[in-house]
Design an enzyme around this catalytic site. Sequence first.
Site, mmCIF file in Angstrom:
data_model
loop_
_atom_site.group_PDB
_atom_site.id
_atom_site.type_symbol
_atom_site.label_atom_id
_atom_site.label_comp_id
_atom_site.label_asym_id
_atom_site.label_seq_id
_atom_site.Cartn_x
_atom_site.Cartn_y
_atom_site.Cartn_z
ATOM 1 N N ARG A 197 0.831 -1.198 0.000
ATOM 2 C CA ARG A 197 0.000 0.000 0.000
ATOM 3 C C ARG A 197 0.870 1.254 0.000
ATOM 4 N NH1 ARG A 197 -4.644 2.319 3.621
ATOM 5 N NH2 ARG A 197 -5.994 2.950 1.896
ATOM 6 N N ASN A 202 -2.545 2.236 11.481
ATOM 7 C CA ASN A 202 -1.541 1.405 12.123
ATOM 8 C C ASN A 202 -0.618 0.725 11.131
ATOM 9 O OD1 ASN A 202 -2.853 2.172 14.358
ATOM 10 N ND2 ASN A 202 -3.761 0.187 14.817
ATOM 11 N N PRO A 229 -7.418 7.454 -5.646
ATOM 12 C CA PRO A 229 -8.782 7.067 -6.015
ATOM 13 C C PRO A 229 -9.603 6.624 -4.800
ATOM 14 C CG PRO A 229 -7.167 5.467 -6.842
ATOM 15 C CD PRO A 229 -6.395 6.604 -6.258
ATOM 16 N N HIS A 273 -4.908 -6.437 -3.112
ATOM 17 C CA HIS A 273 -5.897 -6.546 -2.029
ATOM 18 C C HIS A 273 -6.036 -7.982 -1.539
ATOM 19 C CE1 HIS A 273 -7.912 -2.439 -3.106
ATOM 20 N NE2 HIS A 273 -6.740 -2.312 -2.502
ATOM 21 N N THR A 274 -5.423 -8.924 -2.220
ATOM 22 C CA THR A 274 -5.391 -10.321 -1.770
ATOM 23 C C THR A 274 -4.752 -10.475 -0.379
ATOM 24 O OG1 THR A 274 -4.597 -12.553 -2.299
ATOM 25 C CG2 THR A 274 -3.218 -10.768 -3.026
HETATM 26 C C1 HEM Z 1 -8.494 2.149 -7.536
HETATM 27 C C2 HEM Z 1 -7.470 1.817 -6.806
HETATM 28 C C3 HEM Z 1 -7.494 1.529 -5.331
HETATM 29 C C4 HEM Z 1 -8.380 1.904 -4.371
HETATM 30 C C5 HEM Z 1 -9.634 2.748 -4.520
HETATM 31 C C6 HEM Z 1 -7.914 1.336 -3.121
HETATM 32 C C7 HEM Z 1 -8.540 1.510 -1.904
HETATM 33 C C8 HEM Z 1 -8.200 0.861 -0.752
HETATM 34 C C9 HEM Z 1 -8.930 0.949 0.488
HETATM 35 C C10 HEM Z 1 -10.151 1.810 0.744
HETATM 36 C C11 HEM Z 1 -8.322 0.122 1.364
HETATM 37 C C12 HEM Z 1 -8.759 -0.162 2.784
HETATM 38 C C13 HEM Z 1 -8.086 0.761 3.723
HETATM 39 C C14 HEM Z 1 -8.607 0.540 5.105
HETATM 40 O O1 HEM Z 1 -9.811 0.637 5.326
HETATM 41 O O2 HEM Z 1 -7.792 0.269 5.998
HETATM 42 C C15 HEM Z 1 -7.200 -0.471 0.694
HETATM 43 C C16 HEM Z 1 -6.321 -1.352 1.266
HETATM 44 C C17 HEM Z 1 -5.193 -1.812 0.632
HETATM 45 N N1 HEM Z 1 -4.738 -1.468 -0.611
HETATM 46 FE FE1 HEM Z 1 -5.786 -0.499 -2.003
HETATM 47 N N2 HEM Z 1 -6.772 0.634 -3.344
HETATM 48 C C18 HEM Z 1 -6.470 0.731 -4.674
HETATM 49 C C19 HEM Z 1 -5.375 0.191 -5.311
HETATM 50 C C20 HEM Z 1 -4.351 -0.448 -4.669
HETATM 51 C C21 HEM Z 1 -3.091 -0.814 -5.292
HETATM 52 C C22 HEM Z 1 -2.713 -0.524 -6.740
HETATM 53 C C23 HEM Z 1 -2.350 -1.429 -4.335
HETATM 54 C C24 HEM Z 1 -0.957 -1.990 -4.412
HETATM 55 C C25 HEM Z 1 -0.367 -2.412 -5.504
HETATM 56 C C26 HEM Z 1 -3.154 -1.468 -3.129
HETATM 57 C C27 HEM Z 1 -2.785 -2.074 -1.964
HETATM 58 C C28 HEM Z 1 -3.570 -2.137 -0.851
HETATM 59 C C29 HEM Z 1 -3.262 -2.984 0.284
HETATM 60 C C30 HEM Z 1 -2.084 -3.939 0.397
HETATM 61 C C31 HEM Z 1 -4.277 -2.759 1.217
HETATM 62 C C32 HEM Z 1 -4.407 -3.390 2.582
HETATM 63 C C33 HEM Z 1 -3.696 -2.544 3.587
HETATM 64 C C34 HEM Z 1 -3.746 -3.153 4.939
HETATM 65 O O3 HEM Z 1 -3.919 -4.381 5.061
HETATM 66 O O4 HEM Z 1 -3.603 -2.381 5.877
HETATM 67 N N3 HEM Z 1 -4.344 -0.851 -3.367
HETATM 68 N N4 HEM Z 1 -7.145 -0.010 -0.592
HETATM 69 C C1 NAG Z 2 -0.745 -1.010 17.783
HETATM 70 C C2 NAG Z 2 -1.253 0.360 17.480
HETATM 71 O O1 NAG Z 2 -0.510 1.229 17.083
HETATM 72 N N1 NAG Z 2 -2.562 0.561 17.639
HETATM 73 C C3 NAG Z 2 -3.206 1.807 17.343
HETATM 74 C C4 NAG Z 2 -4.008 1.730 16.056
HETATM 75 O O2 NAG Z 2 -4.679 2.943 15.791
HETATM 76 C C5 NAG Z 2 -5.566 3.352 16.784
HETATM 77 C C6 NAG Z 2 -6.185 4.646 16.333
HETATM 78 O O3 NAG Z 2 -6.666 4.546 15.044
HETATM 79 C C7 NAG Z 2 -4.849 3.513 18.124
HETATM 80 O O4 NAG Z 2 -5.790 3.812 19.127
HETATM 81 C C8 NAG Z 2 -4.115 2.216 18.474
HETATM 82 O O5 NAG Z 2 -3.352 2.410 19.642
#
Ligand code: HEM
Ligand code: NAG
Length: 316
Positions: A66, A95, A161, A191-192
């Site tokens: 990300r 986080n 986006p 997103h996998t």
């Molecule tokens: C149209 C394009 C994209 C949109 C709208 C989008 C949007 C989002 C959103 C809303 C999340 C969730 C965030 C959350 O609630 O914590 C997310 C997570 C994530 N995105 Fe995307 N994303 C896009 C493209 C990509 C691309 C191109 C990558 C990497 C090559 C990517 C990698 C990730 C990863 C790895 C997560 C998970 C993060 C985590 O586990 O904390 N995304 N994305």
């Molecule tokens: C481990 C860690 O950093 N947890 C934090 C994640 O984010 C929330 C706020 O969004 C904090 O309250 C947590 O301490």
Amino acid sequence: MECPNALRTTLLALFLILDLAAVCHGRLRYGFYNGKCGQQNVEAIVQSIVKNSFTTDPTIVAGLLRLQFHDCFVNGCDASILLDGPYSEKTASPNLSVFGYDLIDQIKVVLESVCPGVVSCADIIIAATRDASILAGVPPFQVQLGRRDGMVSLASLVNLPSPNIPVPTAIQFFQSKGLNPFDMVLLLGAHTVGICHCSTINDRLYNYMGTNKPDPSMNSSYMTIVQNNYCPKGQSNNNYVYLDDPSSAKSIDNSFYKQILNNKGILPIDQALALDGSTRWMVNLLANSTDFPSLFTQALVKLGRVEVLTAVPVVY
Ligand code: HEM
Ligand SMILES: CC(=O)N[C@H]1CO[C@H](CO)[C@@H](O)[C@@H]1O
Ligand SMILES: *[C@@H]1O[C@H](CO)[C@@H](O)[C@H](O)[C@H]1NC(C)=O
Ligand SMILES: *[C@@H]1O[C@H](CO)[C@@H](O)[C@H](O)[C@H]1NC(C)=O
């Protein structure tokens, strides 16, 4: 020298004013740091730190992917996303993003101790994300290095986006960065390994378009699982749900595409890839094939080339 997120925001304002640099675009190379850091192997150092981090917490893969996406889509892959200190406040995923930043910083500190001022934070992001992806199951691949760090980070440039955009708009967005629709479908496959905070999809779960009902387009049995097991109504904003099948959330594989074909996409844009006529065929292809991990590495390499800075800037 630290990665830019260590800079105070106040100092940042000065950098912004100084950013009148004209930039030459040089070339990225394989083995760019060979012989540039004494006897040290820069890429091996990055790899070993990423490996240690992954052993402690495999979610670093999602954090780094990300981070690379956001860095490369905001002003090119120049580590400027790190300058945006309070950035994490703007994302729903504070986080994990912070976790990614910390790892980049940790690597930078080690590299500075062996060869100060040589390795850019922008390259560290690319190399570390490559290494993390391999640990999560993609075949080994090379990345070209030689990026220079940017010195500008403006909140106004942060134009990422939204998860609610329609597929054609997303396609245009990626095209504006030199990435084609197939690259986009592959990259969203990141997103996998990801999660989404429940707050991001609360409307889909409980009040779709003001109906006070869930989004009828989501697989109804899966909707119940998400509502009951991951995102109960009115619970903490820190709750999250996997963007892929939970049993496959740690590896970079094609199950994400199967998931969205079963109408189990979590983000609207993810689900839309399987519904929109222009991308559905790609989703079908990827869901039926074992090629995704290697195709993903190629798309990631292309992402890593978006608007990079290479030569030393000339300041007038
Ligand atoms: C149209 C394009 C994209 C949109 C709208 C989008 C949007 C989002 C959103 C809303 C999340 C969730 C965030 C959350 O609630 O914590 C997310 C997570 C994530 N995105 Fe995307 N994303 C896009 C493209 C990509 C691309 C191109 C990558 C990497 C090559 C990517 C990698 C990730 C990863 C790895 C997560 C998970 C993060 C985590 O586990 O904390 N995304 N994305
Ligand atoms: C481990 C860690 O950093 N947890 C934090 C994640 O984010 C929330 C706020 O969004 C904090 O309250 C947590 O301490
Ligand atoms: C809903 O998910 C189940 C598997 O959990 C699957 O068999 C079914 O085809 C899905 N339904 C739709 C409409 O996609
Ligand atoms: C595989 O391909 C067929 C059509 O070629 C498609 O109907 C199906 O949904 C695809 N995906 C999976 C997971 O089988």
